[in-house]
Enzyme design. Structure first.
Site, PDB file in Angstrom:
ATOM      1  CB  SER A 145      -0.886   0.030   1.250  1.00  0.00           C
ATOM      2  OG  SER A 145      -1.533   1.282   1.372  1.00  0.00           O
ATOM      3  CE1 TYR A 159      -4.003  -2.137   5.103  1.00  0.00           C
ATOM      4  CE2 TYR A 159      -3.242   0.093   4.605  1.00  0.00           C
ATOM      5  CZ  TYR A 159      -3.741  -1.127   4.178  1.00  0.00           C
ATOM      6  OH  TYR A 159      -3.973  -1.343   2.839  1.00  0.00           O
TER       7      TYR A 159
HETATM    8  P1  NAP Z   1     -11.890  -5.316   0.504  1.00  0.00           P
HETATM    9  O1  NAP Z   1     -12.763  -4.703  -0.542  1.00  0.00           O
HETATM   10  O2  NAP Z   1     -12.178  -5.002   1.946  1.00  0.00           O
HETATM   11  O3  NAP Z   1     -11.907  -6.914   0.301  1.00  0.00           O
HETATM   12  C1  NAP Z   1     -11.158  -7.687   1.180  1.00  0.00           C
HETATM   13  C2  NAP Z   1     -11.163  -9.133   0.726  1.00  0.00           C
HETATM   14  O4  NAP Z   1     -10.281  -9.858   1.599  1.00  0.00           O
HETATM   15  C3  NAP Z   1     -12.507  -9.792   0.814  1.00  0.00           C
HETATM   16  O5  NAP Z   1     -12.588 -10.753  -0.213  1.00  0.00           O
HETATM   17  C4  NAP Z   1     -12.460 -10.482   2.179  1.00  0.00           C
HETATM   18  O6  NAP Z   1     -13.276 -11.640   2.268  1.00  0.00           O
HETATM   19  C5  NAP Z   1     -11.005 -10.891   2.228  1.00  0.00           C
HETATM   20  N1  NAP Z   1     -10.474 -11.087   3.563  1.00  0.00           N
HETATM   21  C6  NAP Z   1     -10.453 -10.213   4.602  1.00  0.00           C
HETATM   22  N2  NAP Z   1      -9.861 -10.772   5.670  1.00  0.00           N
HETATM   23  C7  NAP Z   1      -9.511 -12.028   5.298  1.00  0.00           C
HETATM   24  C8  NAP Z   1      -8.877 -13.100   5.954  1.00  0.00           C
HETATM   25  N3  NAP Z   1      -8.480 -12.999   7.232  1.00  0.00           N
HETATM   26  N4  NAP Z   1      -8.670 -14.258   5.271  1.00  0.00           N
HETATM   27  C9  NAP Z   1      -9.073 -14.380   3.987  1.00  0.00           C
HETATM   28  N5  NAP Z   1      -9.681 -13.394   3.304  1.00  0.00           N
HETATM   29  C10 NAP Z   1      -9.896 -12.240   3.966  1.00  0.00           C
HETATM   30  O7  NAP Z   1     -10.347  -4.931   0.275  1.00  0.00           O
HETATM   31  P2  NAP Z   1      -9.603  -4.276  -0.995  1.00  0.00           P
HETATM   32  O8  NAP Z   1      -9.759  -2.806  -0.923  1.00  0.00           O
HETATM   33  O9  NAP Z   1      -9.972  -4.981  -2.239  1.00  0.00           O
HETATM   34  O10 NAP Z   1      -8.077  -4.562  -0.606  1.00  0.00           O
HETATM   35  C11 NAP Z   1      -7.372  -5.700  -1.092  1.00  0.00           C
HETATM   36  C12 NAP Z   1      -5.909  -5.536  -0.733  1.00  0.00           C
HETATM   37  O11 NAP Z   1      -5.399  -4.323  -1.276  1.00  0.00           O
HETATM   38  C13 NAP Z   1      -5.642  -5.468   0.787  1.00  0.00           C
HETATM   39  O12 NAP Z   1      -4.443  -6.159   1.083  1.00  0.00           O
HETATM   40  C14 NAP Z   1      -5.473  -3.983   1.034  1.00  0.00           C
HETATM   41  O13 NAP Z   1      -4.694  -3.723   2.185  1.00  0.00           O
HETATM   42  C15 NAP Z   1      -4.794  -3.567  -0.252  1.00  0.00           C
HETATM   43  N6  NAP Z   1      -4.933  -2.130  -0.538  1.00  0.00           N
HETATM   44  C16 NAP Z   1      -6.175  -1.591  -0.745  1.00  0.00           C
HETATM   45  C17 NAP Z   1      -6.290  -0.217  -0.989  1.00  0.00           C
HETATM   46  C18 NAP Z   1      -7.612   0.460  -1.215  1.00  0.00           C
HETATM   47  O14 NAP Z   1      -7.662   1.717  -1.227  1.00  0.00           O
HETATM   48  N7  NAP Z   1      -8.704  -0.268  -1.418  1.00  0.00           N
HETATM   49  C19 NAP Z   1      -5.130   0.591  -1.005  1.00  0.00           C
HETATM   50  C20 NAP Z   1      -3.894   0.000  -0.769  1.00  0.00           C
HETATM   51  C21 NAP Z   1      -3.804  -1.364  -0.547  1.00  0.00           C
HETATM   52  P3  NAP Z   1     -14.670 -11.619   3.114  1.00  0.00           P
HETATM   53  O15 NAP Z   1     -15.632 -10.800   2.316  1.00  0.00           O
HETATM   54  O16 NAP Z   1     -15.083 -13.054   3.218  1.00  0.00           O
HETATM   55  O17 NAP Z   1     -14.339 -10.977   4.441  1.00  0.00           O
END
Ligand code: NAP
Length: 250
Positions: A145, A159
Site C-alpha cells: 500500500s 496497517y
Molecule cells: P476489501 O474490498 O475489503 O476486500 C477484502 C477481501 O479480503 C474480501 O474478499 C475479504 O473476504 C477478504 N479477507 C479479509 N480478511 C480475510 C482473511 N483474514 N482471510 C481471507 N480473506 C480475507 O479490500 P480491498 O480494498 O480490495 O483490498 C485488497 C488488498 O489491497 C488489501 O491487502 C489492502 O490492504 C490492499 N490495498 C487496498 C487499498 C484500497 O484503497 N482499497 C489501497 C492499498 C492497498 P470476506 O468478504 O469473506 O471478508
C-alpha cells in the site's frame, strides 16, 4: 494463455481480489477464489467466471490462522493438483485511531492477517511451485500500500507498518527463490474505490480523498488488477523484487 495454470487469490471475493480473479480467468488462469466469511460474494465471482466459460472454485479460509491457511491449500490441491500463481491480496484496515488508542488485540490481528497470513501463504506456495521441491516455478504478487511509504499518521500506523513489512518480505523472498523459477513482486495501490474503506468506518474515504490525489480521482479495482496480472504474466519474466506503485500519482 490457456494452458490451465492455476492461480490462488486470497480475499478474491470482493474488491481488488475479485477484479484479479475475473481478469485472470479471462486470461485463461483457473482460479481459486478465497474468502474469509462472505461465501455469497465468492460464489458470485465463481459464477461470473463459469458463465464466461472459465474455471474457478470458492475456497473458505482465514489467512490469519494456520488452520485457515492449511484449509485453503488443501482445497486448491484437491481441486486442481497444481499451483502456478499466488496473489496475497487478503487484507484488513481498522477504524482511524492514533497509536495511543490502538489496542494490543487490534495490533495483533492487523499483523496476523496482513503479514503472517501473506508470509504463510507464500511459504505454502513455494512448497508447491519451487523447482527445489519438484515444482514448475510460478509467480507471487503481494499487496502492499502507499501507506507503507506515507505511514498513515492519525489513521492507521499499524496497517502502514504491516504493509512496510510486506515490502521487505517481497524483496527478500524474491531474492531467496529467484533461482527456483519463482518471481515475487508487489503492487502498491493508492486510494482505490472498494469496500475496505467502509470496513474501516470511512465509507466515503475514496471520494473524499480525490482532491489530494494528483489524478484527482480514486483508482478502480480493475486498474490494480491489470498491474497484478502483468506481474503474474509471461510479459514480466525478468521482473522480480519489484514494487509497482498504482496510485494516480499519490
Ligand atoms: P476489501 O474490498 O475489503 O476486500 C477484502 C477481501 O479480503 C474480501 O474478499 C475479504 O473476504 C477478504 N479477507 C479479509 N480478511 C480475510 C482473511 N483474514 N482471510 C481471507 N480473506 C480475507 O479490500 P480491498 O480494498 O480490495 O483490498 C485488497 C488488498 O489491497 C488489501 O491487502 C489492502 O490492504 C490492499 N490495498 C487496498 C487499498 C484500497 O484503497 N482499497 C489501497 C492499498 C492497498 P470476506 O468478504 O469473506 O471478508
Amino acid at each position: 494463455m490457456s494452458d490451465g495454470r492455476v492461480l490462488l487469490v486470497t480475499g478474491g471475493s470482493r474488491g481488488i481480489g475479485a477484479a484479479v480473479s475475473l481478469v485472470a480467468a479471462d486470461e485463461g488462469w483457473r482460479v481459486a477464489v478465497n474468502y474469509a466469511s462472505n461465501r455469497q460474494a465468492a460464489e458470485d465471482v465463481v459464477r461470473r467466471i463459469s458463465d464466461a466459460g472459465g474455471a474457478a472454485i470458492a475456497v473458505e479460509g482465514d489467512v490469519g490462522t494456520e488452520g485457515g491457511v492449511q484449509a485453503i491449500f488443501a482445497a486448491v490441491d484437491a481441486a486442481f493438483g497444481r499451483l502456478d500463481g499466488l496473489v496475497n491480496n487478503a487484507g484488513i484496515v481498522g477504524p482511524p485511531q492514533r497509536i495511543d488508542e490502538i489496542s494490543p488485540e487490534r495490533l495483533e490481528r492487523m499483523f496476523r492477517v496482513n503479514v503472517t497470513g501473506s508470509i504463510r501463504c507464500a511459504a505454502e506456495a513455494v512448497l508447491r511451485m519451487s523447482t527445489r521441491h519438484g515444482g514448475r516455478g510460478g509467480a507471487i504478487v503481494n499487496l502492499s500500500s502507499v501507506a507503507a511509504v506515507l505511514g498513515a499518521p492519525g489513521q492507521y500506523v499499524d496497517y502502514a507498518a504491516a504493509k512496510g513489512a510486506i515490502d521487505s518480505f517481497t524483496v527478500g523472498l524474491a531474492r531467496e527463490v529467484a533461482s527456483e523459477s519463482i518471481r515475487v513482486n508487489a503492487v502498491r495501490p493508492g486510494i482505490i474505490d472498494t469496500e475496505i474503506h467502509a470496513s474501516g468506518g470511512l465509507p466515503d474515504r475514496a471520494r473524499d480523498m480525490a482532491p489530494s490525489i494528483p489524478m484527482q480521482r480514486p483508482g478502480t479495482a480493475g486498474e490494480v488488477a491489470d498491474a497484478i496480472l502483468y506481474l503474474l504474466s509471461d510479459k514480466a519474466t525478468y521482473v522480480t523484487g519489484a514494487i509497482l506503485t498504482v496510485s494516480g500519482g499519490r
